[in-house]
Scaffold this motif. Structure first.
Motif, PDB file in Angstrom:
ATOM      1  N   ASP A 134       2.789   6.832   3.485  1.00 24.50           N
ATOM      2  CA  ASP A 134       1.754   7.221   4.443  1.00 24.50           C
ATOM      3  C   ASP A 134       0.795   8.236   3.856  1.00 24.50           C
ATOM      4  N   SER A 181      -3.487   4.535   2.356  1.00 25.87           N
ATOM      5  CA  SER A 181      -2.612   4.580   3.534  1.00 25.87           C
ATOM      6  C   SER A 181      -3.425   4.407   4.808  1.00 25.87           C
ATOM      7  N   ASN A 228      -2.768   1.290   7.290  1.00 27.57           N
ATOM      8  CA  ASN A 228      -2.352   1.527   8.677  1.00 27.57           C
ATOM      9  C   ASN A 228      -3.528   1.420   9.644  1.00 27.57           C
TER      10      ASN A 228
END
Ligand SMILES: [Zn+2]
Length: 255
Positions: free
Chosen positions: A52, A58, A62
């Motif tokens: 993350d 990341s 996401n």
């Protein structure tokens, strides 16, 4: 070829450090530790895993949301990472593998941290500007390819002096943090390019303020606070890369 590879390394290095500067700029004003706890989601406070924390990627994987709670993550983090990477790459392109490149990277790092904390909290911390000032004071003694060391010292004095007087009269709206930042900027750039930063940052700040008013964000009679630090930072970055060109252009208008 080799130059492009090195440029890529500078970009990656800036991306990773930019991610760290976000953390410094966001946590230091709260007195939080920079290393503990590990980065967490501002909504659900879940500790973020390594996957993350990859700069920019990341965020894209996401789709701009927390993987655990689904709340949106502000894009500001990724924007600052990208800008830092870009500036590091440009620094190498402009200054090559020289001592001045190291100096400029240090300066840009300070400016990024200051921008993050000023945007988030309207704070420019002494904990950042003081060490930066003394580090540059010493390093500039040895590395000053464009200006005499005296010019850098005069820049520091002018930057501090001019804005200290302004801060005395303009009660509020212009903080001592901005004054100390101008001392750092003047010390780093020397007095001629400090003047460029003063011109650019005040013009850009005023322009932005007017745009905000036109956009109706600022209501009459009520002061809408706009942090000035990011404009000092923007003006400084422009002065690092185009300062002498701007000075030449300015004089060419009169001679
Ligand atoms: Zn979350």
């Amino acid at each position: 070829m080799i130059s492009s590879i090195i440029t890529g390394f500078f970009f990656l290095y800036g991306l990773i450090l930019g991610s760290f500067f976000n953390v410094v700029g966001l946590r230091m004003p709260n007195g939080e530790s920079i290393v503990r706890p590990r980065s967490y989601c501002p909504h659900c406070h879940r500790t973020l895993a390594a996957r993350d924390l990859v700069p920019i990627l990341s965020y894209m994987w996401n789709k701009g949301h927390c993987r655990y709670c689904g709340n949106p993550i502000p894009p500001g983090y990724s924007v600052m990472e990208f800008i830092t990477g870009l500036l590091f790459a440009v620094t190498y392109q402009v200054f090559g593998l020289t001592p001045e490149t190291g100096m400029v990277l240090l300066f840009i790092s300070v400016l990024v941290i200051v921008t993050v904390s000023d945007l988030a909290y309207f704070l420019i911390l002494d904990k950042i500007t003081f060490p930066a000032f003394f580090a540059i004071l010493i390093l500039r003694f040895f590395i000053h390819p464009n200006e005499s060391y005296e010019s850098h010292l005069i820049g520091a004095g002018l930057g501090f002096g001019i804005f200290y007087i302004i801060a005395m009269f303009a009660r509020g709206g212009f903080g001592l943090g901005d004054v100390k930042l101008f001392a750092v900027v003047g010390l780093f750039l020397g007095w001629p390019r400090l003047l460029v930063v003063i011109m650019l940052s005040t013009c850009l700040g005023t322009l932005f303020g007017l745009l905000m008013m036109v956009a109706g964000r600022a209501t009459e009679g009520r002061k809408t606070a706009i942090p000035f630090g990011p404009f000092i930072a923007l003006g400084s970055v422009l002065a690092v890369f185009f300062g002498y060109d701007l000075i030449d252009w300015y004089w060419s208008l009169f001679w």
